[in-house]
Design a protein around this motif. Structure first.
Motif, PDB file in Angstrom:
ATOM      1  N   PRO A 120      41.457  55.507  34.141  1.00 21.33           N
ATOM      2  CA  PRO A 120      41.847  55.152  35.507  1.00 21.33           C
ATOM      3  C   PRO A 120      42.483  53.779  35.647  1.00 21.33           C
ATOM      4  CG  PRO A 120      39.513  54.733  35.206  1.00 21.33           C
ATOM      5  CD  PRO A 120      40.015  55.343  33.912  1.00 21.33           C
ATOM      6  N   TRP A 121      42.372  52.919  34.636  1.00 19.58           N
ATOM      7  CA  TRP A 121      42.815  51.538  34.778  1.00 19.58           C
ATOM      8  C   TRP A 121      44.335  51.433  34.679  1.00 19.58           C
ATOM      9  CZ3 TRP A 121      39.537  53.231  30.827  1.00 19.58           C
ATOM     10  CH2 TRP A 121      38.168  53.092  31.095  1.00 19.58           C
ATOM     11  N   GLN A 122      44.899  50.579  35.513  1.00 20.10           N
ATOM     12  CA  GLN A 122      46.297  50.195  35.301  1.00 20.10           C
ATOM     13  C   GLN A 122      46.384  49.055  34.276  1.00 20.10           C
ATOM     14  OE1 GLN A 122      45.183  49.935  38.738  1.00 20.10           O
ATOM     15  NE2 GLN A 122      45.700  52.074  39.168  1.00 20.10           N
ATOM     16  N   ILE A 123      45.415  48.141  34.346  1.00 19.79           N
ATOM     17  CA  ILE A 123      45.381  46.975  33.468  1.00 19.79           C
ATOM     18  C   ILE A 123      43.956  46.785  32.980  1.00 19.79           C
ATOM     19  CG2 ILE A 123      45.744  44.470  33.293  1.00 19.79           C
ATOM     20  CD1 ILE A 123      47.685  44.681  35.646  1.00 19.79           C
TER      21      ILE A 123
ATOM     22  N   ASP B 241      39.297  38.466  38.497  1.00 18.20           N
ATOM     23  CA  ASP B 241      39.109  38.317  39.943  1.00 18.20           C
ATOM     24  C   ASP B 241      40.449  38.203  40.654  1.00 18.20           C
ATOM     25  OD1 ASP B 241      36.367  38.421  39.703  1.00 18.20           O
ATOM     26  OD2 ASP B 241      36.103  36.240  39.737  1.00 18.20           O
ATOM     27  N   ALA B 242      41.343  37.405  40.092  1.00 14.17           N
ATOM     28  CA  ALA B 242      42.652  37.220  40.723  1.00 14.17           C
ATOM     29  C   ALA B 242      43.442  38.519  40.763  1.00 14.17           C
ATOM     30  CB  ALA B 242      43.440  36.140  39.970  1.00 14.17           C
ATOM     31  N   MET B 243      43.384  39.289  39.691  1.00 14.58           N
ATOM     32  CA  MET B 243      44.105  40.559  39.659  1.00 14.58           C
ATOM     33  C   MET B 243      43.507  41.559  40.641  1.00 14.58           C
ATOM     34  SD  MET B 243      45.180  41.212  35.679  1.00 14.58           S
ATOM     35  CE  MET B 243      46.632  40.392  35.012  1.00 14.58           C
ATOM     36  N   ARG B 244      42.198  41.608  40.716  1.00 18.79           N
ATOM     37  CA  ARG B 244      41.562  42.551  41.631  1.00 18.79           C
ATOM     38  C   ARG B 244      41.839  42.213  43.090  1.00 18.79           C
ATOM     39  NH1 ARG B 244      35.777  43.250  38.319  1.00 18.79           N
ATOM     40  NH2 ARG B 244      36.563  44.870  36.900  1.00 18.79           N
TER      41      ARG B 244
ATOM     42  N   LYS C 159      47.829  45.482  44.239  1.00 17.81           N
ATOM     43  CA  LYS C 159      47.342  46.554  45.109  1.00 17.81           C
ATOM     44  C   LYS C 159      48.500  47.408  45.603  1.00 17.81           C
ATOM     45  CE  LYS C 159      43.220  44.100  46.757  1.00 17.81           C
ATOM     46  NZ  LYS C 159      42.589  43.409  47.898  1.00 17.81           N
ATOM     47  N   SER C 160      49.598  46.767  45.962  1.00 15.49           N
ATOM     48  CA  SER C 160      50.779  47.504  46.418  1.00 15.49           C
ATOM     49  C   SER C 160      51.373  48.347  45.301  1.00 15.49           C
ATOM     50  CB  SER C 160      51.834  46.528  46.959  1.00 15.49           C
ATOM     51  OG  SER C 160      51.370  45.864  48.110  1.00 15.49           O
ATOM     52  N   ALA C 161      51.410  47.785  44.095  1.00 20.26           N
ATOM     53  CA  ALA C 161      51.937  48.528  42.952  1.00 20.26           C
ATOM     54  C   ALA C 161      51.090  49.763  42.688  1.00 20.26           C
ATOM     55  CB  ALA C 161      51.974  47.630  41.720  1.00 20.26           C
ATOM     56  N   ALA C 162      49.771  49.622  42.760  1.00 21.67           N
ATOM     57  CA  ALA C 162      48.889  50.774  42.555  1.00 21.67           C
ATOM     58  C   ALA C 162      49.059  51.804  43.655  1.00 21.67           C
ATOM     59  CB  ALA C 162      47.438  50.304  42.484  1.00 21.67           C
TER      60      ALA C 162
ATOM     61  N   LEU D 107      55.014  41.054  37.970  1.00 20.86           N
ATOM     62  CA  LEU D 107      53.761  41.071  38.723  1.00 20.86           C
ATOM     63  C   LEU D 107      52.713  40.173  38.073  1.00 20.86           C
ATOM     64  CD1 LEU D 107      53.359  44.890  39.539  1.00 20.86           C
ATOM     65  CD2 LEU D 107      53.881  43.059  41.164  1.00 20.86           C
ATOM     66  N   ILE D 108      52.649  40.205  36.750  1.00 23.48           N
ATOM     67  CA  ILE D 108      51.575  39.532  36.024  1.00 23.48           C
ATOM     68  C   ILE D 108      51.825  38.033  35.847  1.00 23.48           C
ATOM     69  CG2 ILE D 108      50.459  39.395  33.754  1.00 23.48           C
ATOM     70  CD1 ILE D 108      50.874  42.463  33.586  1.00 23.48           C
TER      71      ILE D 108
END
Length: 257
Positions: free
Chosen positions: A155-158, A174-177, A183-186, A243-244
């Motif tokens: 299920p993970w994107q990253i 934490d920053a990614m979550r 969130k928009s990309a997902a 994004l990253i």
């Protein structure tokens, strides 16, 4: 070997703190192992031979972060540069249900030859590049297949992998979550944002690339795993790098490392 090099270094004149690495950048099988280690091309095109999409993400991240990068130019099926020299999976005989014929009878002498020809030159260059400045931060880029044979879909994107040193990885997760951009990309994928903490793999193996080049040196580090179906094209590789990169920059600044 002619003029073949087991690794490529780029952006050597860039002055950023980051060193972006890609241990599994290519599915290239050097000529001495043709044809394809005894495998059909369909197997060489699978994730067992390389981390799909990771090379271009590495190159784009290095550009965006104004930092150097190093990546391999041989398939991990020849010898895995992200394994310690004593790791039993250093030269795989079986990978995700596929037998690698040319590795089946690889003995100690052959493994040593591959270490000297491919594995050690990459790590020697990696070591020198990491030492170019005292405050180097390592970012290793990998990708993972959406689904292993006969396993559930991941299920993970990253995924963010770490072992004991979580100085950078914990705040990065934490920053990614909490990232609106991620969130928009997902959401565009029709998925909830899912950032793995030591998923889909454990953080580190003894003697692997991160352990070799960060632990003794106390270097901040992160290993990023991207789901390979998200980075199959140059456009999506650039998209996810964009994004990253700012999250990496902002998180490193906030940690004060």
């Amino acid at each position: 070997m002619n003029d073949f090099s087991p690794f490529q270094q780029i952006n050597l004149d860039f002055e950023g703190r980051w060193l972006i690495t890609c241990d599994h950048a290519t599915n290239h099988i050097p000529a001495e192992f043709e044809p394809n280690l005894g495998l059909p091309q369909s197997e060489i095109d699978r994730h067992i031979a390389y981390d799909i999409g990771a090379k271009r993400v590495t190159i784009e991240l290095a550009r965006l972060l104004q930092s150097p990068a190093i990546y391999t130019q041989f398939s991990r099926l020849v010898i895995d540069p992200n394994r310690g020299e004593r790791d039993p999976t250093l030269v795989r005989k079986l990978y995700d249900g596929t037998i690698i014929p040319a590795n089946r009878y690889a003995d100690h002498a052959e493994i040593t030859r591959r270490l000297n020809t491919y594995h050690r030159p990459y790590h020697d260059a990696y070591r020198s590049l990491a030492a170019r400045r005292p405050d180097t931060v390592i970012c290793a880029v990998h990708s993972f297949t959406p689904q292993l044979t006969a396993r559930a879909r991941r299920p993970w994107q990253i995924g963010i992998l770490s072992a004991a040193d979580k100085r950078l990885t914990a705040p990065l997760i934490d920053a990614m979550r909490n990232s609106d951009a991620l969130k928009s990309a997902a959401a565009e994928l029709g998925e909830p944002l899912c950032i793995g903490d030591n998923e889909p793999y454990v953080g580190q193996f003894p003697g692997d690339a991160i352990a070799t080049h960060t632990v003794a040196q106390n270097r901040p580090n992160v290993l990023i795993e991207l789901r390979s179906d998200l980075i199959e094209t140059p456009q999506t590789q650039l998209y996810w790098a964009n994004l990253i990169a700012p999250i990496l920059t902002d998180t490193l600044a906030k940690t004060g490392l």
